[in-house]
Design a protein around this motif. Structure first.
Motif, PDB file in Angstrom:
ATOM      1  N   TYR A  92       6.787   8.885   1.632  1.00 48.81           N
ATOM      2  CA  TYR A  92       6.369   8.956   3.038  1.00 48.81           C
ATOM      3  C   TYR A  92       6.381   7.548   3.613  1.00 48.81           C
ATOM      4  O   TYR A  92       6.422   6.553   2.869  1.00 48.81           O
ATOM      5  CB  TYR A  92       4.963   9.559   3.153  1.00 48.81           C
ATOM      6  N   GLU A  93       6.332   7.453   4.935  1.00 45.35           N
ATOM      7  CA  GLU A  93       6.168   6.161   5.596  1.00 45.35           C
ATOM      8  C   GLU A  93       5.223   6.333   6.777  1.00 45.35           C
ATOM      9  O   GLU A  93       5.429   7.206   7.632  1.00 45.35           O
ATOM     10  CB  GLU A  93       7.512   5.589   6.065  1.00 45.35           C
ATOM     11  N   LEU A  94       4.196   5.519   6.827  1.00 44.87           N
ATOM     12  CA  LEU A  94       3.180   5.555   7.873  1.00 44.87           C
ATOM     13  C   LEU A  94       3.662   4.769   9.086  1.00 44.87           C
ATOM     14  O   LEU A  94       3.819   3.546   9.016  1.00 44.87           O
ATOM     15  CB  LEU A  94       1.874   4.957   7.343  1.00 44.87           C
ATOM     16  N   GLU A  95       3.881   5.479  10.191  1.00 43.97           N
ATOM     17  CA  GLU A  95       4.383   4.828  11.401  1.00 43.97           C
ATOM     18  C   GLU A  95       3.677   5.361  12.644  1.00 43.97           C
ATOM     19  O   GLU A  95       3.071   6.435  12.624  1.00 43.97           O
ATOM     20  CB  GLU A  95       5.891   5.068  11.564  1.00 43.97           C
ATOM     21  N   LEU A  96       3.807   4.613  13.715  1.00 44.11           N
ATOM     22  CA  LEU A  96       3.497   5.119  15.046  1.00 44.11           C
ATOM     23  C   LEU A  96       4.804   5.528  15.715  1.00 44.11           C
ATOM     24  O   LEU A  96       5.845   4.887  15.525  1.00 44.11           O
ATOM     25  CB  LEU A  96       2.809   4.052  15.900  1.00 44.11           C
ATOM     26  N   GLY A  97       4.739   6.591  16.496  1.00 41.39           N
ATOM     27  CA  GLY A  97       5.872   6.995  17.314  1.00 41.39           C
ATOM     28  C   GLY A  97       5.611   6.607  18.759  1.00 41.39           C
ATOM     29  O   GLY A  97       4.470   6.667  19.243  1.00 41.39           O
TER      30      GLY A  97
ATOM     31  N   GLY B 293       6.943  -3.519  10.804  1.00 45.95           N
ATOM     32  CA  GLY B 293       5.831  -3.803   9.899  1.00 45.95           C
ATOM     33  C   GLY B 293       6.223  -4.893   8.911  1.00 45.95           C
ATOM     34  O   GLY B 293       6.866  -4.634   7.898  1.00 45.95           O
ATOM     35  N   ILE B 294       5.839  -6.114   9.198  1.00 45.12           N
ATOM     36  CA  ILE B 294       6.328  -7.238   8.401  1.00 45.12           C
ATOM     37  C   ILE B 294       5.834  -7.195   6.960  1.00 45.12           C
ATOM     38  O   ILE B 294       6.547  -7.602   6.033  1.00 45.12           O
ATOM     39  CB  ILE B 294       5.958  -8.584   9.064  1.00 45.12           C
ATOM     40  N   HIS B 295       4.636  -6.672   6.739  1.00 44.78           N
ATOM     41  CA  HIS B 295       4.141  -6.621   5.363  1.00 44.78           C
ATOM     42  C   HIS B 295       4.926  -5.582   4.558  1.00 44.78           C
ATOM     43  O   HIS B 295       5.213  -5.795   3.373  1.00 44.78           O
ATOM     44  CB  HIS B 295       2.647  -6.307   5.353  1.00 44.78           C
ATOM     45  N   HIS B 296       5.286  -4.470   5.182  1.00 43.58           N
ATOM     46  CA  HIS B 296       6.136  -3.487   4.510  1.00 43.58           C
ATOM     47  C   HIS B 296       7.503  -4.097   4.199  1.00 43.58           C
ATOM     48  O   HIS B 296       8.015  -3.954   3.072  1.00 43.58           O
ATOM     49  CB  HIS B 296       6.294  -2.245   5.389  1.00 43.58           C
ATOM     50  N   ALA B 297       8.086  -4.758   5.195  1.00 45.52           N
ATOM     51  CA  ALA B 297       9.404  -5.368   4.981  1.00 45.52           C
ATOM     52  C   ALA B 297       9.352  -6.394   3.852  1.00 45.52           C
ATOM     53  O   ALA B 297      10.277  -6.484   3.027  1.00 45.52           O
ATOM     54  CB  ALA B 297       9.884  -6.025   6.276  1.00 45.52           C
ATOM     55  N   THR B 298       8.262  -7.137   3.790  1.00 44.29           N
ATOM     56  CA  THR B 298       8.117  -8.143   2.737  1.00 44.29           C
ATOM     57  C   THR B 298       7.928  -7.490   1.373  1.00 44.29           C
ATOM     58  O   THR B 298       8.542  -7.898   0.379  1.00 44.29           O
ATOM     59  CB  THR B 298       6.932  -9.066   3.046  1.00 44.29           C
ATOM     60  N   ASN B 299       7.065  -6.465   1.330  1.00 49.41           N
ATOM     61  CA  ASN B 299       6.795  -5.792   0.059  1.00 49.41           C
ATOM     62  C   ASN B 299       8.053  -5.143  -0.512  1.00 49.41           C
ATOM     63  O   ASN B 299       8.335  -5.230  -1.712  1.00 49.41           O
ATOM     64  CB  ASN B 299       5.712  -4.738   0.227  1.00 49.41           C
ATOM     65  N   ILE B 300       8.809  -4.454   0.336  1.00 48.44           N
ATOM     66  CA  ILE B 300      10.022  -3.795  -0.114  1.00 48.44           C
ATOM     67  C   ILE B 300      11.076  -4.842  -0.489  1.00 48.44           C
ATOM     68  O   ILE B 300      11.741  -4.742  -1.526  1.00 48.44           O
ATOM     69  CB  ILE B 300      10.564  -2.854   0.962  1.00 48.44           C
ATOM     70  N   GLY B 301      11.232  -5.847   0.374  1.00 49.70           N
ATOM     71  CA  GLY B 301      12.224  -6.875   0.097  1.00 49.70           C
ATOM     72  C   GLY B 301      11.945  -7.620  -1.192  1.00 49.70           C
ATOM     73  O   GLY B 301      12.874  -7.987  -1.935  1.00 49.70           O
TER      74      GLY B 301
ATOM     75  N   THR C 205       7.399   1.356   9.075  1.00 49.21           N
ATOM     76  CA  THR C 205       6.186   1.472   8.278  1.00 49.21           C
ATOM     77  C   THR C 205       5.227   0.320   8.564  1.00 49.21           C
ATOM     78  O   THR C 205       5.601  -0.847   8.520  1.00 49.21           O
ATOM     79  CB  THR C 205       6.526   1.495   6.785  1.00 49.21           C
ATOM     80  N   ILE C 206       3.981   0.682   8.854  1.00 45.50           N
ATOM     81  CA  ILE C 206       2.943  -0.308   9.154  1.00 45.50           C
ATOM     82  C   ILE C 206       2.063  -0.460   7.917  1.00 45.50           C
ATOM     83  O   ILE C 206       1.274   0.427   7.588  1.00 45.50           O
ATOM     84  CB  ILE C 206       2.109   0.104  10.374  1.00 45.50           C
TER      85      ILE C 206
END
Length: 428
Positions: free
Chosen positions: A199-204, A132-140, A361-362
Protein backbone atom coordinates in the motif's frame (compact mmCIF):
# COMPACT_ATOMS: atom_id res chain seq x y z
CA UNK A 1 -9.38 30.56 1.48
CA UNK A 2 -10.45 33.04 4.20
CA UNK A 3 -11.85 32.00 7.56
CA UNK A 4 -15.51 32.74 8.25
CA UNK A 5 -18.41 31.81 10.53
CA UNK A 6 -18.57 28.24 9.17
CA UNK A 7 -15.24 27.49 10.85
CA UNK A 8 -16.18 28.62 14.36
CA UNK A 9 -15.53 25.88 16.89
CA UNK A 10 -18.65 26.76 18.86
CA UNK A 11 -20.99 26.22 15.91
CA UNK A 12 -23.43 23.33 16.38
CA UNK A 13 -25.99 21.60 14.22
CA UNK A 14 -29.51 20.49 15.03
CA UNK A 15 -28.42 17.09 13.67
CA UNK A 16 -27.73 15.33 16.97
CA UNK A 17 -25.05 12.95 15.64
CA UNK A 18 -23.02 15.88 14.26
CA UNK A 19 -22.31 17.38 17.67
CA UNK A 20 -18.67 16.71 18.53
CA UNK A 21 -18.54 14.19 15.71
CA UNK A 22 -14.85 13.25 15.22
CA UNK A 23 -15.07 13.17 11.43
CA UNK A 24 -18.08 15.06 10.09
CA UNK A 25 -19.06 17.94 12.40
CA UNK A 26 -20.88 20.89 10.87
CA UNK A 27 -17.53 22.64 10.33
CA UNK A 28 -16.58 20.01 7.72
CA UNK A 29 -19.45 19.70 5.19
CA UNK A 30 -17.66 17.49 2.67
CA UNK A 31 -19.22 16.89 -0.72
CA UNK A 32 -19.78 13.53 -2.36
CA UNK A 33 -22.02 11.29 -4.39
CA UNK A 34 -24.34 8.93 -2.53
CA UNK A 35 -27.32 6.75 -3.29
CA UNK A 36 -29.98 5.84 -0.75
CA UNK A 37 -31.20 2.27 -0.77
CA UNK A 38 -34.08 3.08 -3.10
CA UNK A 39 -32.60 5.88 -5.17
CA UNK A 40 -30.13 7.00 -7.82
CA UNK A 41 -26.71 8.60 -7.16
CA UNK A 42 -26.91 12.28 -6.26
CA UNK A 43 -24.89 15.04 -4.58
CA UNK A 44 -24.88 15.18 -0.81
CA UNK A 45 -22.89 16.30 2.22
CA UNK A 46 -21.89 14.22 5.22
CA UNK A 47 -23.12 15.54 8.56
CA UNK A 48 -22.49 13.38 11.62
CA UNK A 49 -23.86 9.91 10.94
CA UNK A 50 -26.14 11.23 8.20
CA UNK A 51 -26.03 12.46 4.62
CA UNK A 52 -27.97 15.54 3.52
CA UNK A 53 -29.41 15.31 0.00
CA UNK A 54 -28.38 18.58 -1.64
CA UNK A 55 -30.03 17.72 -4.95
CA UNK A 56 -33.39 17.51 -3.18
CA UNK A 57 -32.75 20.89 -1.51
CA UNK A 58 -31.55 22.68 -4.64
CA UNK A 59 -34.34 25.28 -4.52
CA UNK A 60 -33.07 26.39 -1.10
CA UNK A 61 -29.48 26.71 -2.28
CA UNK A 62 -27.81 29.43 -4.40
CA UNK A 63 -29.38 29.75 -7.83
CA UNK A 64 -26.03 29.74 -9.63
CA UNK A 65 -25.24 26.17 -8.55
CA UNK A 66 -28.70 24.61 -8.88
CA UNK A 67 -28.20 23.11 -12.36
CA UNK A 68 -24.94 21.50 -11.23
CA UNK A 69 -26.64 19.98 -8.17
CA UNK A 70 -28.84 17.89 -10.46
CA UNK A 71 -25.82 16.01 -11.88
CA UNK A 72 -24.71 12.55 -10.68
CA UNK A 73 -21.09 13.74 -10.24
CA UNK A 74 -19.36 16.79 -8.79
CA UNK A 75 -17.65 17.80 -12.04
CA UNK A 76 -20.06 20.57 -13.04
CA UNK A 77 -20.38 21.87 -9.48
CA UNK A 78 -16.64 22.15 -8.99
CA UNK A 79 -16.32 23.91 -12.33
CA UNK A 80 -18.15 26.88 -10.81
CA UNK A 81 -16.10 29.90 -9.62
CA UNK A 82 -14.67 29.69 -6.09
CA UNK A 83 -17.06 32.38 -4.81
CA UNK A 84 -20.04 30.23 -5.80
CA UNK A 85 -18.61 27.22 -4.01
CA UNK A 86 -18.21 29.35 -0.88
CA UNK A 87 -21.80 30.56 -1.21
CA UNK A 88 -22.97 26.93 -1.38
CA UNK A 89 -21.04 26.09 1.79
CA UNK A 90 -22.64 29.04 3.59
CA UNK A 91 -26.12 28.01 2.49
CA UNK A 92 -25.66 24.38 3.56
CA UNK A 93 -24.21 25.53 6.88
CA UNK A 94 -27.29 27.69 7.46
CA UNK A 95 -29.65 24.79 6.67
CA UNK A 96 -27.89 22.60 9.23
CA UNK A 97 -27.46 25.14 12.04
CA UNK A 98 -30.59 27.31 11.89
CA UNK A 99 -33.45 25.67 13.84
CA UNK A 100 -35.93 27.61 11.70
CA UNK A 101 -34.74 25.68 8.62
CA UNK A 102 -34.83 22.26 10.24
CA UNK A 103 -38.32 21.43 9.04
CA UNK A 104 -37.27 21.96 5.42
CA UNK A 105 -33.97 20.10 5.61
CA UNK A 106 -34.69 17.19 7.95
CA UNK A 107 -36.77 15.17 5.44
CA UNK A 108 -33.72 15.21 3.15
CA UNK A 109 -31.47 13.48 5.69
CA UNK A 110 -30.47 9.86 5.16
CA UNK A 111 -28.71 7.53 7.55
CA UNK A 112 -25.21 7.13 6.12
CA UNK A 113 -25.18 3.44 7.05
CA UNK A 114 -28.10 2.86 4.65
CA UNK A 115 -26.46 4.60 1.68
CA UNK A 116 -23.93 3.63 -0.97
CA UNK A 117 -21.06 6.01 -1.65
CA UNK A 118 -19.71 6.42 -5.18
CA UNK A 119 -16.71 8.12 -6.75
CA UNK A 120 -17.30 11.86 -6.38
CA UNK A 121 -16.15 12.73 -9.91
CA UNK A 122 -16.06 11.29 -13.38
CA UNK A 123 -12.26 11.19 -13.44
CA UNK A 124 -10.76 12.29 -16.72
CA UNK A 125 -7.11 11.98 -15.77
CA UNK A 126 -5.08 10.79 -12.81
CA UNK A 127 -1.49 11.82 -12.07
CA UNK A 128 0.57 10.53 -9.16
CA UNK A 129 3.40 12.61 -7.75
CA UNK A 130 6.35 11.74 -5.49
CA UNK A 131 6.51 14.65 -3.03
CA UNK A 132 7.09 12.65 0.16
CA UNK A 133 10.81 13.19 0.52
CA UNK A 134 11.25 10.72 3.37
CA UNK A 135 9.57 7.98 1.33
CA UNK A 136 11.72 8.83 -1.69
CA UNK A 137 14.82 8.71 0.50
CA UNK A 138 13.85 5.45 2.21
CA UNK A 139 13.09 3.68 -1.06
CA UNK A 140 16.09 5.14 -2.84
CA UNK A 141 18.40 4.06 -0.03
CA UNK A 142 17.43 0.41 -0.60
CA UNK A 143 18.75 0.61 -4.17
CA UNK A 144 21.30 3.47 -4.00
CA UNK A 145 22.63 3.61 -0.41
CA UNK A 146 25.12 6.37 -1.14
CA UNK A 147 22.84 8.55 -3.25
CA UNK A 148 19.16 7.75 -2.52
CA UNK A 149 17.63 10.83 -4.20
CA UNK A 150 18.04 11.28 -7.94
CA UNK A 151 19.57 14.61 -9.04
CA UNK A 152 16.28 16.18 -10.17
CA UNK A 153 14.24 15.46 -7.03
CA UNK A 154 14.78 18.79 -5.28
CA UNK A 155 14.39 20.82 -8.47
CA UNK A 156 11.12 19.52 -9.92
CA UNK A 157 7.98 17.80 -8.57
CA UNK A 158 8.29 14.27 -9.97
CA UNK A 159 5.14 12.57 -11.24
CA UNK A 160 3.73 10.05 -13.69
CA UNK A 161 0.37 9.60 -15.41
CA UNK A 162 -1.74 6.88 -13.82
CA UNK A 163 -4.86 5.02 -14.86
CA UNK A 164 -8.14 6.82 -14.11
CA UNK A 165 -10.33 3.83 -14.98
CA UNK A 166 -9.05 1.75 -12.05
CA UNK A 167 -9.67 4.35 -9.33
CA UNK A 168 -12.24 2.90 -6.92
CA UNK A 169 -14.07 4.25 -3.86
CA UNK A 170 -13.35 3.00 -0.36
CA UNK A 171 -14.69 -0.48 0.34
CA UNK A 172 -14.20 -1.98 -3.11
CA UNK A 173 -11.85 -4.99 -2.74
CA UNK A 174 -8.54 -5.03 -4.56
CA UNK A 175 -7.80 -8.16 -6.56
CA UNK A 176 -4.18 -9.25 -6.32
CA UNK A 177 -2.69 -8.39 -9.72
CA UNK A 178 -0.83 -10.71 -12.01
CA UNK A 179 2.15 -9.64 -14.03
CA UNK A 180 5.62 -10.30 -15.26
CA UNK A 181 8.41 -10.34 -12.71
CA UNK A 182 11.95 -11.60 -12.52
CA UNK A 183 13.01 -13.08 -9.19
CA UNK A 184 16.72 -12.44 -8.46
CA UNK A 185 17.58 -16.12 -8.72
CA UNK A 186 15.71 -16.68 -12.01
CA UNK A 187 17.33 -16.53 -15.41
CA UNK A 188 14.07 -15.62 -17.15
CA UNK A 189 11.03 -13.60 -16.08
CA UNK A 190 7.84 -15.39 -15.03
CA UNK A 191 4.16 -14.44 -15.17
CA UNK A 192 1.87 -14.91 -12.19
CA UNK A 193 0.33 -13.32 -9.11
CA UNK A 194 2.20 -10.47 -7.47
CA UNK A 195 4.17 -11.70 -4.44
CA UNK A 196 5.09 -8.27 -3.00
CA UNK A 197 1.83 -6.34 -2.83
CA UNK A 198 2.06 -3.05 -0.95
CA UNK A 199 0.00 0.00 0.00
CA UNK A 200 1.01 3.65 -0.18
CA UNK A 201 -0.36 6.37 2.11
CA UNK A 202 -1.20 9.46 0.07
CA UNK A 203 -3.47 12.45 -0.13
CA UNK A 204 -5.56 12.90 -3.25
CA UNK A 205 -6.10 16.37 -4.72
CA UNK A 206 -9.27 16.99 -6.74
CA UNK A 207 -9.10 19.65 -9.45
CA UNK A 208 -11.88 22.24 -9.67
CA UNK A 209 -11.78 24.74 -12.52
CA UNK A 210 -9.13 23.86 -15.06
CA UNK A 211 -7.08 25.87 -17.54
CA UNK A 212 -7.10 26.28 -21.28
CA UNK A 213 -4.59 24.23 -23.30
CA UNK A 214 -1.34 26.14 -23.57
CA UNK A 215 -2.11 28.40 -20.58
CA UNK A 216 -0.04 27.64 -17.46
CA UNK A 217 -1.52 28.04 -13.98
CA UNK A 218 0.31 30.62 -11.87
CA UNK A 219 1.35 29.30 -8.49
CA UNK A 220 -0.20 32.31 -6.74
CA UNK A 221 -3.64 31.27 -8.04
CA UNK A 222 -3.17 27.49 -8.04
CA UNK A 223 -5.32 27.17 -4.92
CA UNK A 224 -8.35 28.41 -6.85
CA UNK A 225 -8.05 25.30 -9.02
CA UNK A 226 -8.24 22.87 -6.07
CA UNK A 227 -11.70 21.58 -5.23
CA UNK A 228 -10.61 19.59 -2.22
CA UNK A 229 -8.83 16.55 -0.87
CA UNK A 230 -9.27 12.87 -0.11
CA UNK A 231 -7.19 9.95 1.10
CA UNK A 232 -5.56 7.84 -1.60
CA UNK A 233 -4.03 4.37 -1.46
CA UNK A 234 -1.73 3.81 -4.43
CA UNK A 235 -1.62 0.01 -4.35
CA UNK A 236 1.73 -1.16 -5.66
CA UNK A 237 3.01 -4.49 -6.96
CA UNK A 238 6.63 -4.07 -5.95
CA UNK A 239 7.99 -7.15 -7.72
CA UNK A 240 6.29 -6.19 -10.99
CA UNK A 241 7.51 -2.63 -10.54
CA UNK A 242 11.15 -3.66 -10.06
CA UNK A 243 11.17 -5.49 -13.39
CA UNK A 244 9.13 -3.15 -15.58
CA UNK A 245 9.84 0.41 -14.43
CA UNK A 246 12.98 0.97 -16.52
CA UNK A 247 13.13 3.00 -18.70
CA UNK A 248 9.61 4.53 -18.69
CA UNK A 249 8.51 4.22 -15.08
CA UNK A 250 5.39 2.76 -13.41
CA UNK A 251 2.93 0.79 -15.54
CA UNK A 252 1.17 -2.48 -14.62
CA UNK A 253 2.59 -2.35 -11.10
CA UNK A 254 0.42 0.68 -10.39
CA UNK A 255 -2.59 0.73 -12.71
CA UNK A 256 -4.62 -2.22 -11.37
CA UNK A 257 -6.34 -0.42 -8.46
CA UNK A 258 -6.24 2.92 -6.65
CA UNK A 259 -8.51 3.42 -3.62
CA UNK A 260 -9.83 6.86 -2.63
CA UNK A 261 -11.98 7.99 0.27
CA UNK A 262 -15.34 9.05 -1.23
CA UNK A 263 -15.89 12.42 0.48
CA UNK A 264 -14.25 15.56 -0.92
CA UNK A 265 -12.92 17.56 2.02
CA UNK A 266 -13.22 20.96 0.41
CA UNK A 267 -10.49 23.55 0.24
CA UNK A 268 -12.88 25.87 2.11
CA UNK A 269 -13.27 23.41 4.99
CA UNK A 270 -9.50 23.11 5.34
CA UNK A 271 -8.88 26.86 5.56
CA UNK A 272 -8.22 26.76 9.36
CA UNK A 273 -5.73 23.95 8.90
CA UNK A 274 -3.32 25.66 6.54
CA UNK A 275 0.23 25.74 7.84
CA UNK A 276 3.63 27.03 6.85
CA UNK A 277 5.57 24.81 4.50
CA UNK A 278 8.60 23.48 6.43
CA UNK A 279 11.74 25.32 5.34
CA UNK A 280 14.06 23.51 3.00
CA UNK A 281 17.26 22.19 4.58
CA UNK A 282 20.33 24.36 4.21
CA UNK A 283 21.99 23.77 0.89
CA UNK A 284 18.86 22.63 -0.95
CA UNK A 285 18.27 24.49 -4.23
CA UNK A 286 15.66 27.23 -4.31
CA UNK A 287 12.66 26.39 -6.52
CA UNK A 288 12.55 28.10 -9.89
CA UNK A 289 10.41 31.27 -9.94
CA UNK A 290 7.33 29.57 -11.45
CA UNK A 291 7.28 27.26 -8.42
CA UNK A 292 7.82 29.90 -5.75
CA UNK A 293 5.24 32.05 -3.99
CA UNK A 294 5.75 33.58 -0.55
CA UNK A 295 2.08 33.21 0.35
CA UNK A 296 2.13 29.55 -0.57
CA UNK A 297 5.20 28.99 1.59
CA UNK A 298 3.45 30.71 4.48
CA UNK A 299 0.20 28.69 4.25
CA UNK A 300 0.63 26.02 1.60
CA UNK A 301 1.02 22.99 3.88
CA UNK A 302 -1.77 21.12 5.66
CA UNK A 303 -2.02 20.42 9.40
CA UNK A 304 -3.40 16.94 8.83
CA UNK A 305 -2.49 13.82 10.82
CA UNK A 306 -2.33 10.63 8.73
CA UNK A 307 -2.39 7.00 9.81
CA UNK A 308 -2.39 3.48 8.36
CA UNK A 309 -4.04 0.48 10.00
CA UNK A 310 -4.16 -3.19 9.04
CA UNK A 311 -6.68 -5.91 9.83
CA UNK A 312 -5.81 -9.46 8.78
CA UNK A 313 -8.31 -12.28 8.36
CA UNK A 314 -6.87 -13.94 11.48
CA UNK A 315 -7.19 -10.73 13.50
CA UNK A 316 -10.84 -10.36 12.51
CA UNK A 317 -11.56 -13.99 13.35
CA UNK A 318 -10.01 -13.46 16.81
CA UNK A 319 -11.98 -10.26 17.39
CA UNK A 320 -8.84 -8.11 17.41
CA UNK A 321 -9.16 -4.45 16.36
CA UNK A 322 -7.18 -3.07 13.41
CA UNK A 323 -3.52 -2.46 14.24
CA UNK A 324 -1.92 0.89 13.53
CA UNK A 325 1.15 0.48 11.37
CA UNK A 326 2.20 4.12 11.19
CA UNK A 327 1.15 7.72 11.68
CA UNK A 328 2.57 11.13 10.83
CA UNK A 329 1.82 14.64 9.58
CA UNK A 330 1.07 15.69 6.01
CA UNK A 331 3.68 18.44 6.44
CA UNK A 332 6.26 15.83 5.42
CA UNK A 333 5.56 16.79 1.79
CA UNK A 334 8.62 18.39 0.15
CA UNK A 335 6.47 20.21 -2.43
CA UNK A 336 3.17 21.97 -1.70
CA UNK A 337 -0.11 21.22 -3.44
CA UNK A 338 0.08 24.57 -5.23
CA UNK A 339 3.53 23.67 -6.52
CA UNK A 340 2.41 20.36 -7.99
CA UNK A 341 -0.66 21.96 -9.61
CA UNK A 342 1.43 24.79 -11.07
CA UNK A 343 4.08 22.37 -12.31
CA UNK A 344 1.51 20.04 -13.87
CA UNK A 345 0.15 22.91 -15.99
CA UNK A 346 3.48 24.67 -16.54
CA UNK A 347 3.98 23.18 -20.00
CA UNK A 348 0.47 24.12 -21.09
CA UNK A 349 -1.18 20.84 -20.04
CA UNK A 350 -4.88 21.48 -19.53
CA UNK A 351 -6.29 20.29 -16.20
CA UNK A 352 -10.03 19.69 -16.04
CA UNK A 353 -12.66 19.51 -13.28
CA UNK A 354 -12.51 16.08 -11.68
CA UNK A 355 -8.88 15.37 -12.50
CA UNK A 356 -7.17 13.57 -9.62
CA UNK A 357 -3.62 14.20 -8.40
CA UNK A 358 -1.92 11.93 -5.87
CA UNK A 359 0.74 13.44 -3.65
CA UNK A 360 2.87 10.32 -3.56
CA UNK A 361 3.59 8.40 -0.37
CA UNK A 362 3.82 10.63 2.69
CA UNK A 363 6.28 9.16 5.18
CA UNK A 364 7.83 10.56 8.34
CA UNK A 365 11.60 10.51 9.04
CA UNK A 366 11.23 7.60 11.53
CA UNK A 367 9.72 4.10 11.14
CA UNK A 368 6.61 4.92 13.16
CA UNK A 369 5.62 7.21 10.30
CA UNK A 370 6.60 5.17 7.24
CA UNK A 371 3.83 5.14 4.65
CA UNK A 372 4.40 1.73 3.03
CA UNK A 373 5.36 -1.82 3.92
CA UNK A 374 8.30 -1.55 1.54
CA UNK A 375 9.77 0.91 4.02
CA UNK A 376 8.56 -0.72 7.24
CA UNK A 377 9.95 -4.13 6.28
CA UNK A 378 13.08 -2.70 4.57
CA UNK A 379 12.16 -4.31 1.31
CA UNK A 380 11.05 -7.53 3.03
CA UNK A 381 14.21 -8.00 5.13
CA UNK A 382 12.63 -7.06 8.50
CA UNK A 383 9.01 -8.28 8.67
CA UNK A 384 6.51 -6.38 10.82
CA UNK A 385 5.03 -8.34 13.76
CA UNK A 386 1.29 -7.88 14.35
CA UNK A 387 -0.68 -8.29 17.62
CA UNK A 388 -1.97 -11.66 16.36
CA UNK A 389 1.60 -12.96 16.17
CA UNK A 390 1.53 -12.86 12.38
CA UNK A 391 4.25 -11.11 10.44
CA UNK A 392 4.06 -9.09 7.26
CA UNK A 393 6.75 -8.16 4.78
CA UNK A 394 4.09 -7.48 2.16
CA UNK A 395 0.31 -7.88 2.06
CA UNK A 396 -1.39 -11.27 2.02
CA UNK A 397 -4.84 -12.22 0.75
CA UNK A 398 -7.52 -11.26 3.27
CA UNK A 399 -5.57 -8.28 4.62
CA UNK A 400 -7.56 -5.07 4.90
CA UNK A 401 -5.67 -1.75 4.80
CA UNK A 402 -7.32 1.33 6.29
CA UNK A 403 -6.12 4.90 5.81
CA UNK A 404 -7.46 7.69 8.03
CA UNK A 405 -6.77 11.40 8.48
CA UNK A 406 -7.77 14.22 10.81
CA UNK A 407 -7.13 17.95 10.38
CA UNK A 408 -6.33 19.69 13.67
CA UNK A 409 -5.50 23.26 14.69
CA UNK A 410 -5.72 25.10 18.00
CA UNK A 411 -9.03 26.91 18.43
CA UNK A 412 -10.90 24.95 15.74
CA UNK A 413 -13.02 21.82 15.70
CA UNK A 414 -11.08 18.91 14.18
CA UNK A 415 -12.45 17.44 10.97
CA UNK A 416 -11.82 14.04 9.43
CA UNK A 417 -11.53 12.66 5.92
CA UNK A 418 -13.52 9.46 6.35
CA UNK A 419 -12.04 6.05 5.80
CA UNK A 420 -10.13 4.79 2.79
CA UNK A 421 -10.17 1.01 3.05
CA UNK A 422 -9.98 -2.08 0.89
CA UNK A 423 -9.42 -5.81 1.39
CA UNK A 424 -7.03 -7.88 -0.74
CA UNK A 425 -8.65 -10.72 -2.69
CA UNK A 426 -6.75 -13.60 -4.35
CA UNK A 427 -5.63 -13.24 -7.96
CA UNK A 428 -8.08 -14.48 -10.55
Amino acid sequence: MPLDHTHEAAATSWVESARDHPVFPVQNLPLGIFAPADGRPRIGTAIGACILDLAALAERLPEAVRPALAAPTLNALMDRPPAERVALRHAVFALLTDPARRAAAEPCLHAAADCTLHLPFAIGDYTDFYVGIHHATNIGRQFRPDNPLLPNYKHVPIGYHGRASSVRPSGVPVVRPKGQRKPPEAEQPVYGPCARLDYELELGVWIAQGNEPGDPIAIATAGDHVAGFCLLNDWSARDLQAWEYQPLGPFLAKNFHTTVSPWVITAEALAPFRAAQPPRPAGDPAPLPYLWDAGDQARGALAVDLEVLISTAAMRAAGLPPHRLSHGPATNMYWTVAQIVAHHASNGCDLRPGDLLGTGTISAPTPDGYGSLMELSTGGKTPVTLPSGETRSFLEDGDEVILAATARAAGFAPIGFGECRATVLPAR
